[in-house]
Each structure stands twice: as C-alpha cells, then as structure tokens.
Scaffold this active site. Structure first.
Site, PDB file in Angstrom:
ATOM      1  N   ARG A 114     -71.831 -60.513  -3.022  1.00 50.11           N
ATOM      2  CA  ARG A 114     -70.841 -60.224  -2.689  1.00 50.11           C
ATOM      3  C   ARG A 114     -70.182 -58.964  -3.365  1.00 50.11           C
ATOM      4  O   ARG A 114     -70.385 -58.970  -4.148  1.00 50.11           O
ATOM      5  CB  ARG A 114     -70.021 -60.706  -2.543  1.00 50.11           C
ATOM      6  CG  ARG A 114     -68.609 -60.832  -1.901  1.00 50.11           C
ATOM      7  CD  ARG A 114     -67.043 -62.229  -2.843  1.00 50.11           C
ATOM      8  NE  ARG A 114     -66.309 -62.113  -1.335  1.00 50.11           N
ATOM      9  CZ  ARG A 114     -65.425 -62.246  -1.098  1.00 50.11           C
ATOM     10  NH1 ARG A 114     -66.440 -62.871  -0.019  1.00 50.11           N
ATOM     11  NH2 ARG A 114     -64.685 -62.058  -0.435  1.00 50.11           N
ATOM     12  N   HIS A 141     -68.843 -57.781   7.587  1.00 46.95           N
ATOM     13  CA  HIS A 141     -69.583 -58.896   6.624  1.00 46.95           C
ATOM     14  C   HIS A 141     -69.216 -60.095   7.854  1.00 46.95           C
ATOM     15  O   HIS A 141     -68.848 -60.519   8.401  1.00 46.95           O
ATOM     16  CB  HIS A 141     -67.559 -59.297   5.799  1.00 46.95           C
ATOM     17  CG  HIS A 141     -67.026 -59.874   6.163  1.00 46.95           C
ATOM     18  ND1 HIS A 141     -67.832 -60.948   5.399  1.00 46.95           N
ATOM     19  CD2 HIS A 141     -65.726 -61.491   5.258  1.00 46.95           C
ATOM     20  CE1 HIS A 141     -67.152 -62.511   4.738  1.00 46.95           C
ATOM     21  NE2 HIS A 141     -66.446 -62.393   4.821  1.00 46.95           N
ATOM     22  N   GLN A 144     -68.630 -63.950   7.831  1.00 43.85           N
ATOM     23  CA  GLN A 144     -67.234 -64.658   8.408  1.00 43.85           C
ATOM     24  C   GLN A 144     -67.149 -64.231  10.311  1.00 43.85           C
ATOM     25  O   GLN A 144     -66.562 -65.262  11.040  1.00 43.85           O
ATOM     26  CB  GLN A 144     -66.710 -63.502   7.740  1.00 43.85           C
ATOM     27  CG  GLN A 144     -64.866 -63.663   8.526  1.00 43.85           C
ATOM     28  CD  GLN A 144     -64.397 -65.140   7.492  1.00 43.85           C
ATOM     29  OE1 GLN A 144     -64.320 -65.156   6.291  1.00 43.85           O
ATOM     30  NE2 GLN A 144     -64.258 -65.941   9.520  1.00 43.85           N
ATOM     31  N   ASP A 230     -56.566 -58.828   9.910  1.00 46.37           N
ATOM     32  CA  ASP A 230     -56.842 -59.239   8.186  1.00 46.37           C
ATOM     33  C   ASP A 230     -56.170 -59.193   7.550  1.00 46.37           C
ATOM     34  O   ASP A 230     -55.025 -57.763   8.159  1.00 46.37           O
ATOM     35  CB  ASP A 230     -58.444 -58.536   8.411  1.00 46.37           C
ATOM     36  CG  ASP A 230     -58.967 -59.108   6.889  1.00 46.37           C
ATOM     37  OD1 ASP A 230     -58.773 -59.480   6.279  1.00 46.37           O
ATOM     38  OD2 ASP A 230     -60.021 -58.239   6.707  1.00 46.37           O
ATOM     39  N   CYS A 270     -59.601 -64.676   8.634  1.00 46.95           N
ATOM     40  CA  CYS A 270     -60.692 -64.540   7.990  1.00 46.95           C
ATOM     41  C   CYS A 270     -60.114 -65.104   6.618  1.00 46.95           C
ATOM     42  O   CYS A 270     -61.262 -65.868   5.738  1.00 46.95           O
ATOM     43  CB  CYS A 270     -61.505 -63.388   7.572  1.00 46.95           C
ATOM     44  SG  CYS A 270     -60.592 -62.298   6.897  1.00 46.95           S
ATOM     45  N   ARG A 298     -67.487 -71.895   7.786  1.00 38.39           N
ATOM     46  CA  ARG A 298     -68.148 -70.744   7.178  1.00 38.39           C
ATOM     47  C   ARG A 298     -69.436 -71.632   6.549  1.00 38.39           C
ATOM     48  O   ARG A 298     -70.421 -71.087   6.423  1.00 38.39           O
ATOM     49  CB  ARG A 298     -67.696 -70.074   6.028  1.00 38.39           C
ATOM     50  CG  ARG A 298     -66.357 -68.625   6.757  1.00 38.39           C
ATOM     51  CD  ARG A 298     -67.643 -67.596   6.459  1.00 38.39           C
ATOM     52  NE  ARG A 298     -67.973 -67.549   5.437  1.00 38.39           N
ATOM     53  CZ  ARG A 298     -67.651 -66.391   4.422  1.00 38.39           C
ATOM     54  NH1 ARG A 298     -65.623 -66.724   4.711  1.00 38.39           N
ATOM     55  NH2 ARG A 298     -68.462 -66.357   3.514  1.00 38.39           N
TER      56      ARG A 298
END
Length: 315
Positions: A114, A141, A144, A230, A270, A298
């Site tokens: 990450r 991402h 996700q 988001d 998310c 997830r």
C-alpha cells in the site's frame, strides 16, 4: 496439513497491480470463489490451503480495512502475516525498491503493498520472486473495486450491462472502476467539477466505449443501478483540501441524487466517509446503502485472490 500453494517460477509469477491484470474469465472464477469462501467463513468451517505460507504487508499509507482484511484473511487461509511499515524498515532509509523486493520475496510467499506511486509497486513486482498485490496506490485500488463488484453481484446479480454512477474525484477508485467496466462489460457515468476531470491519456479506446462524462451529477445518477463516491481529498492531496471542498460542494451524494437512480439502486463508498461532505448521513446510513457489506467483502475477495495467485484454480 500440506499447503496447496504451487512453487513460484521466477519470470512467470502472476501479480495483481491493477484491475486490468486479470481477464473476465479469471474474475468470474474469483467472484464464485469469494462466495464459496464467504460461506465457509460464515459456517465456521476451517479451510487452510495456504498452511504455513507467509504474507508480507508493506504499508507506506495509513490503513484500516486493507490491513485488517489481508491480515485476517491470510490467517483464515492457514498462513501468517508480517506487517512492515516503511518508516520502520530500511525502505524508509533509502534502500532501493528493487533490493527490498529481492530480499522480501525470498523470505515470504506473497506480498501486499500500500504505497503512493504506481511505479513503485511496478518496480517492486519486477524484482519479486512471488506474487505482489496492490493494496492501494495513487493510480489504482483494484482490491476495493473487486470487493465492490462482488458486493453488487451478491445483492443484485451480474453487473454486466448495468450502469454505475461515479460522483466525485478522478482518483484511483474512478480509474479502477473504468478498467472494471471495460473488462466486465458495464457502463460508467463519471461526474466531477471542472479541473478534476479524467486524464484522457490514461483511457483506452475500449474504455471510452464504456464511459460517459457528465458535467452534472444528476445526469450521472439518472437511472443508475449503483451510485458510488469517495472522499474528495485522497491521501497525499491534503494540501488541496480547502480548494477541493469548494469545488465539489455540489457533488455531495444526497437524497435528491439517489432519488434519480433506479428505485432499487445501491449506494457504495470505499470508506472512510465524511458525512455532510461527499455523502449525506441520510444516504450512507439509509436503506440503499450497502457500505458495511462492501467493507466486509474486502476480506472474502482478497482471500480468493491470495488463494488464486498461490494455488491457481481449485474448483
């Protein structure tokens, strides 16, 4: 118990650095496998295909869902997780990414990173002897969006032919949704204020066939099967927060926007979310919101992903 993981052959290792790295057929398998693994989890049935395998988790950005889902996931598959923060490792003191990849990949079986720039994870993967998974970069991402699609399929069936409204920034989530639409054959309507539009150089000709740019967020949401957004200021862009709050003030997903979508449309985010900014409390905490299922999933899709990258198909 013996691990079902297959030996990795240098130069033939499969990585997951962006959504486009896998095919439609592979995603079909992963979605079905995620459902199977979720059923076993809910039934408290032990399944340890990655017995004694080790996941290295490398973090350069803060995390809640990514760390918890990967760490819990590898344990539930019979393996172990090692947490590495770049501030506490030689990476934080200037060790070349390529050198770190050579060392870490010789001591572990799979790696999740990450970080900030996509080029960092690509350099790491190019020097890794084991699969590398993108846990988030500035550009993409994929884990996700894989969880989001699984959540939609779980609730509404196949996403093929559906319409997803993206209301907000042209960030890593938006570009990943566009890759997913291209791969899985659904439509994306993207809406953001002027100055925060998509970069045309990052869009393929095929992607444009699945993408509609809407200057008005109402047009994006009309008749949509899913509305998603988001935060307006992603990690790494905090110095732009004031200007972004002003630019995006008319892009909050509230009850009016949701009312324009289909009656059974879902809302996703998310997380973490800022109620009263990119989404109203009435929407994220309302009956169309499926954000908590989305967050939980997830765990299940990443278990399926780790299992697939190390074991191949097990159906």
């Amino acid at each position: 118990m013996t691990s079902l993981a297959k030996p990795q052959v240098p130069g033939q290792v499969k990585h997951y650095l962006q959504f486009a790295d896998l095919t439609c057929e592979e995603y079909d398998y992963l979605l079905k496998r995620s459902a199977w693994l979720k059923t076993k989890f809910k039934s408290y049935e032990t399944w340890h295909p990655l017995h004694d395998r080790t996941l290295a988790m490398i973090f350069e950005k803060h995390s809640t869902r990514t760390r918890l889902s990967f760490e819990a996931g590898i344990h539930q598959l019979g393996g172990h997780a090692v947490y590495l923060n770049t501030r506490d490792t030689q990476l934080g003191r200037g060790e070349p990414v390529e050198d770190a990849a050579q060392v870490i990949s010789r001591m572990t079986d799979i790696i999740m990173i990450r970080t900030f720039g996509q080029e960092i994870i690509e350099r790491f993967a190019a020097n890794s002897r084991v699969p590398v998974i993108n846990g988030l970069t500035n550009e993409y991402h994929p884990c996700q969006v894989l969880a989001d699609i699984f959540t939609f399929v779980e609730a509404r069936g196949p996403i093929q032919g559906k319409t997803v409204a993206w209301v907000g920034d042209a960030n890593n989530m938006a570009y990943t949704w566009i890759q997913a639409a291209e791969c899985l054959d659904f439509q994306i309507r993207f809406s953001a204020p002027g100055g925060y539009q998509l970069d045309d150089s990052r869009l393929t000709a095929k992607a444009l066939e699945h993408l509609t740019i809407c200057s008005d967020p109402k047009d994006a949401c009309k008749g949509a099967d899913l509305v998603t957004t988001d935060v307006w200021t992603s990690m790494g862009y905090e110095d732009e927060n004031t200007s972004r709050m002003a630019a995006f003030k008319d892009w909050m997903v509230g009850e009016e926007l949701m009312s324009l979508a289909k009656p059974d449309a879902l809302f996703m985010h998310c997380l973490p979310a800022h109620r009263g900014e990119e989404v109203s409390a009435e929407v994220i905490d309302g009956p169309q919101s499926i954000v908590w299922e989305e967050a939980e999933n997830r765990l299940h899709v990443q278990k399926a992903l780790m299992e697939y990258l190390l074991c191949g198909r097990l159906d």
